[in-house]
Design a protein around this motif. Structure first.
Motif, PDB file in Angstrom:
ATOM      1  N   LYS A  72       0.851  -1.205   0.000  1.00 19.17           N
ATOM      2  CA  LYS A  72       0.000   0.000   0.000  1.00 19.17           C
ATOM      3  C   LYS A  72       0.877   1.242   0.000  1.00 19.17           C
ATOM      4  O   LYS A  72       1.177   1.805   1.061  1.00 19.17           O
ATOM      5  N   THR A  76      -1.476   5.469  -3.257  1.00 18.38           N
ATOM      6  CA  THR A  76      -2.823   4.903  -3.259  1.00 18.38           C
ATOM      7  C   THR A  76      -3.659   5.418  -2.083  1.00 18.38           C
ATOM      8  O   THR A  76      -4.783   4.982  -1.885  1.00 18.38           O
ATOM      9  N   VAL A  82     -10.030  12.056   3.766  1.00 17.10           N
ATOM     10  CA  VAL A  82      -9.834  12.292   5.201  1.00 17.10           C
ATOM     11  C   VAL A  82      -9.248  13.693   5.437  1.00 17.10           C
ATOM     12  O   VAL A  82      -8.069  13.836   5.757  1.00 17.10           O
ATOM     13  N   LYS A 110      -9.634   4.974  15.283  1.00 16.38           N
ATOM     14  CA  LYS A 110     -10.599   3.890  15.096  1.00 16.38           C
ATOM     15  C   LYS A 110     -10.179   2.903  14.010  1.00 16.38           C
ATOM     16  O   LYS A 110      -9.371   3.232  13.140  1.00 16.38           O
ATOM     17  N   GLY A 114      -7.440   3.872   8.285  1.00 15.50           N
ATOM     18  CA  GLY A 114      -6.319   3.945   7.346  1.00 15.50           C
ATOM     19  C   GLY A 114      -4.963   3.977   8.036  1.00 15.50           C
ATOM     20  O   GLY A 114      -3.953   4.304   7.410  1.00 15.50           O
ATOM     21  N   HIS A 117      -2.583   1.415   6.536  1.00 19.56           N
ATOM     22  CA  HIS A 117      -2.222   1.902   5.199  1.00 19.56           C
ATOM     23  C   HIS A 117      -1.128   2.972   5.295  1.00 19.56           C
ATOM     24  O   HIS A 117      -0.103   2.894   4.596  1.00 19.56           O
TER      25      HIS A 117
HETATM   26  P1  ADP Z   1      -6.862   0.705  10.135  1.00 14.20           P
HETATM   27  O1  ADP Z   1      -5.507   0.133  10.174  1.00 14.20           O
HETATM   28  O2  ADP Z   1      -6.948   2.106  10.671  1.00 14.20           O
HETATM   29  O3  ADP Z   1      -7.900  -0.178  10.771  1.00 14.20           O
HETATM   30  P2  ADP Z   1      -6.599   0.261   7.304  1.00 14.20           P
HETATM   31  O4  ADP Z   1      -5.354   1.018   7.007  1.00 14.20           O
HETATM   32  O5  ADP Z   1      -6.494  -1.205   7.392  1.00 14.20           O
HETATM   33  O6  ADP Z   1      -7.303   0.847   8.611  1.00 14.20           O
HETATM   34  O7  ADP Z   1      -7.703   0.669   6.230  1.00 14.20           O
HETATM   35  C1  ADP Z   1      -8.785  -0.178   5.907  1.00 14.20           C
HETATM   36  C2  ADP Z   1      -8.905  -0.251   4.390  1.00 14.20           C
HETATM   37  O8  ADP Z   1      -9.272   1.008   3.855  1.00 14.20           O
HETATM   38  C3  ADP Z   1      -7.590  -0.602   3.717  1.00 14.20           C
HETATM   39  O9  ADP Z   1      -7.864  -1.392   2.581  1.00 14.20           O
HETATM   40  C4  ADP Z   1      -7.022   0.738   3.334  1.00 14.20           C
HETATM   41  O10 ADP Z   1      -6.166   0.641   2.208  1.00 14.20           O
HETATM   42  C5  ADP Z   1      -8.277   1.522   3.003  1.00 14.20           C
HETATM   43  N1  ADP Z   1      -8.121   2.955   3.276  1.00 14.20           N
HETATM   44  C6  ADP Z   1      -8.285   3.566   4.462  1.00 14.20           C
HETATM   45  N2  ADP Z   1      -8.147   4.896   4.342  1.00 14.20           N
HETATM   46  C7  ADP Z   1      -7.868   5.128   3.042  1.00 14.20           C
HETATM   47  C8  ADP Z   1      -7.626   6.321   2.276  1.00 14.20           C
HETATM   48  N3  ADP Z   1      -7.684   7.538   2.836  1.00 14.20           N
HETATM   49  N4  ADP Z   1      -7.388   6.174   0.961  1.00 14.20           N
HETATM   50  C9  ADP Z   1      -7.372   4.950   0.381  1.00 14.20           C
HETATM   51  N5  ADP Z   1      -7.597   3.808   1.058  1.00 14.20           N
HETATM   52  C10 ADP Z   1      -7.858   3.882   2.360  1.00 14.20           C
END
Ligand code: ADP
Ligand code: MG
Length: 252
Positions: A72, A76, A82, A110, A114, A117
């Motif tokens: 990631k 991307t 946000v 929460k 992201g 990511h």
């Molecule tokens: P967390 O770790 O906070 O629980 P993640 O990073 O796993 O959240 O995000 C959940 C999903 O949403 C992932 O597939 C992530 O790539 C996607 N995602 C979250 N925020 C964004 C963003 N601003 N732009 C693109 N993808 C996002």
């Protein structure tokens, strides 16, 4: 240059393990001849193919070795989704200055915001900049450490975790640690303090950390080290995927 000399040159490049220079030799020679390129420039062009190839290979190897669950990169990440996030700060962190300053980063918020990511994206940037990085979950790391104790390999493992240019501990706090697990994790993090950076993602506010680590004194000592000079980045918006789903439903 006659065929025999060229064969010899190819052989030399091969034995020196300059495989990209070897592969590009013909092409660069032809271009040099066609465009009357001076010797220095020819050699510069040829050597650059090797450097580029090695840099790219090194980056790929570091990304693979780091154990990112999904690739990631920052490109991307949708910043528009946000607006609460300090985009300028993330861009600045992507330059890797925090790694030189041995500062930590804590993404706090929460589920679905992201955090993983962003941590992965910064890790990939660090790999590109030449740092060896390691991605682990808090739970995975403590399990590894406990196993290492059982196999009498703890010192080796502590050394390994101290050595990474950047350590990413994902999902700290989802599962409470045993007393031993908490203490071992403390050792890894304390060892890196002011020497090398750590990125942590967590759903916990600092006030809740004692619940996960058990011991209040240990938690205080850990927080003191971790947060010293750290970038604490709150991610308190709703889940990105949930927001996207709601948006697409509104469109239907
Ligand atoms: P967390 O770790 O906070 O629980 P993640 O990073 O796993 O959240 O995000 C959940 C999903 O949403 C992932 O597939 C992530 O790539 C996607 N995602 C979250 N925020 C964004 C963003 N601003 N732009 C693109 N993808 C996002
Ligand atoms: Mg996550």
């Amino acid at each position: 240059m006659n065929a025999a000399m060229r064969a010899l040159l190819t052989e030399n490049l091969k034995s020196l393990r300059l495989s990209s220079m070897m592969k590009n030799l013909e092409n660069e020679l032809r271009q040099a001849k066609e465009n009357s390129i001076p010797y220095e420039e020819f050699l510069l062009n040829l050597s650059e193919t090797e450097v580029r190839h090695r840099t790219e290979n090194g980056r790929k190897r570091r990304i693979k070795e780091a154990g990112y669950p999904i690739f990631k990169p920052l490109e991307t990440f949708d910043f528009e989704a946000v607006p609460e996030l300090d985009r300028r700060l993330i861009r600045e962190l992507a330059t890797g200055e925090y790694l030189k300053e041995k500062r930590n980063i804590i993404f706090m918020g929460k589920s679905g915001a992201g955090k993983t990511h962003l941590a992965t994206a910064l890790g990939i940037e660090a790999c590109t900049a030449g740092y060896r990085t390691r991605f682990v979950t808090g739970c995975g790391l403590t399990n590894e450490l406990i196993e290492a104790v059982d196999k009498k390999g703890l010192n080796r493992m502590l050394k390994r975790y101290a050595g990474y240019g950047l350590l990413i501990v994902d999902e700290l706090g989802y599962v409470p640690f045993s007393k031993e697990g908490g203490e071992l994790l403390f050792q890894v993090l304390a060892e890196r303090h002011e020497k090398r950076s750590v990125i942590i993602t967590t759903n916990l506010g600092f006030g809740d950390w004692t619940q996960v680590f058990g011991d209040p004194n240990l938690t205080a000592a850990l927080l003191d080290r971790l947060t010293h000079k750290a970038h604490v980045i709150p991610c308190n918006w709703d889940s990105y995927r949930l927001k996207e789903t709601l948006k697409s439903q509104r469109r239907d």
